[in-house]
Design an enzyme around this catalytic site. Structure first.
Site, short mmCIF file in Angstrom:
data_model
loop_
_atom_site.label_atom_id
_atom_site.label_comp_id
_atom_site.label_asym_id
_atom_site.label_seq_id
_atom_site.Cartn_x
_atom_site.Cartn_y
_atom_site.Cartn_z
CE1 TYR A 23 -5.94 -2.59 -5.20
CE2 TYR A 23 -6.28 -4.93 -4.79
CZ TYR A 23 -5.42 -3.86 -4.97
OH TYR A 23 -4.07 -4.04 -4.92
CG ASN A 74 -3.92 0.81 -11.74
OD1 ASN A 74 -2.84 0.38 -11.32
ND2 ASN A 74 -5.05 0.68 -11.06
CB ALA A 77 1.93 -6.24 -9.26
CG HIS A 80 4.85 -1.88 -6.87
ND1 HIS A 80 4.66 -0.56 -6.55
CD2 HIS A 80 3.61 -2.47 -6.81
CE1 HIS A 80 3.36 -0.36 -6.29
NE2 HIS A 80 2.72 -1.50 -6.44
CG ASP A 87 13.56 1.66 -20.10
OD1 ASP A 87 13.77 2.62 -19.33
OD2 ASP A 87 14.35 0.70 -20.21
CD GLU A 98 2.61 5.63 -10.48
OE1 GLU A 98 3.55 6.44 -10.66
OE2 GLU A 98 2.66 4.71 -9.64
CG HIS A 100 -1.43 3.07 -7.99
ND1 HIS A 100 -1.08 1.92 -8.64
CD2 HIS A 100 -0.41 3.94 -8.18
CE1 HIS A 100 0.09 2.08 -9.20
NE2 HIS A 100 0.53 3.30 -8.93
CG LEU A 101 -8.41 1.14 -8.25
CD1 LEU A 101 -8.36 -0.33 -8.59
CD2 LEU A 101 -9.81 1.70 -8.42
CB SER A 102 -5.01 0.73 -2.84
OG SER A 102 -3.85 0.34 -3.57
NE ARG A 107 -2.42 -2.22 -0.62
CZ ARG A 107 -2.71 -2.92 -1.71
NH1 ARG A 107 -2.91 -2.30 -2.87
NH2 ARG A 107 -2.80 -4.23 -1.65
NE ARG A 111 0.54 -3.97 -2.16
CZ ARG A 111 0.26 -4.94 -3.04
NH1 ARG A 111 0.28 -4.71 -4.33
NH2 ARG A 111 -0.05 -6.16 -2.62
C1 DQA Z 1 -2.85 -1.09 -7.61
C2 DQA Z 1 -1.82 -1.12 -6.49
C3 DQA Z 1 -0.73 -2.14 -6.79
O1 DQA Z 1 0.21 -2.18 -5.72
C4 DQA Z 1 -1.34 -3.52 -6.94
O2 DQA Z 1 -0.36 -4.45 -7.28
C5 DQA Z 1 -2.47 -3.55 -7.90
C6 DQA Z 1 -3.43 -2.47 -7.87
C7 DQA Z 1 -4.02 -0.13 -7.28
O3 DQA Z 1 -4.72 0.26 -8.21
O4 DQA Z 1 -4.26 0.18 -6.10
O5 DQA Z 1 -2.64 -4.50 -8.67
O6 DQA Z 1 -2.22 -0.61 -8.80
#
Ligand code: DQA
Length: 146
Positions: A23, A74, A77, A80, A87, A98, A100-102, A107, A111
């Site tokens: 991250y 964001n 977890a 997932h 909802d 939506e 996500h950093l990664s 991964r 995920r």
């Molecule tokens: C995340 C990716 C998710 O899989 C992980 O559980 C996170 C960070 C991301 O920003 O990359 O907590 O949402």
């Protein structure tokens, strides 16, 4: 003034210390500051929140219906796992991006699935803190297009 909710889920309060190999070293406060600058550039106000609790995130999404024009989410977890967050997002019917950093698709297989993606305008992942800024740009363009 039109405002966006930038909402962060579990463990994102630990950014900067948490798995920096995944991250990076950017903290959530750094992301908050960058988002504030980007929102201001679009003439948007911003509410920036983080919670480790699913119910609190749901309450924030419900509350956004009253005074926010869109959501950058964001969900960490919960992305997932959480039908309840999906909802909540569809219940308020606000445009949502939506983030996500990664790159969650590069991964672990668990995920790769997102409960948020089907109710989002789109998903931006893999660009670190920049993912948030791209999401703000996308929402601003969406709102401007009417
Ligand atoms: C995340 C990716 C998710 O899989 C992980 O559980 C996170 C960070 C991301 O920003 O990359 O907590 O949402």
């Amino acid at each position: 003034m039109t405002s966006l909710l930038i909402l962060n889920g579990p463990n994102l309060n630990l950014l900067g210390q948490r798995q920096p190999e995944v991250y990076g070293h950017t903290t959530l406060d750094d992301i908050r500051a960058a988002c504030a600058t980007r929102c201001a550039a679009h003439n948007l106000a911003m509410r920036f929140e983080q919670s480790n609790h699913e119910g609190a995130l749901i309450d924030l999404i419900h509350g956004a219906a009253a005074d926010q024009a869109g959501i950058v989410l964001n969900a960490g977890a919960f992305t997932h796992t959480s039908v309840a967050l999906m909802d909540a997002a569809s219940s308020v019917a606000l445009p949502l991006v939506e983030v996500h950093l990664s790159n969650i698709h590069a991964r672990e297989p668990f995920r790769h699935h997102s409960y948020i993606a089907p109710v989002a305008l789109g998903q931006i992942c893999g660009f670190g803190a920049q993912s948030y800024l791209l999401a703000i740009d996308a929402l601003a363009a969406h709102l401007e297009a009417g």
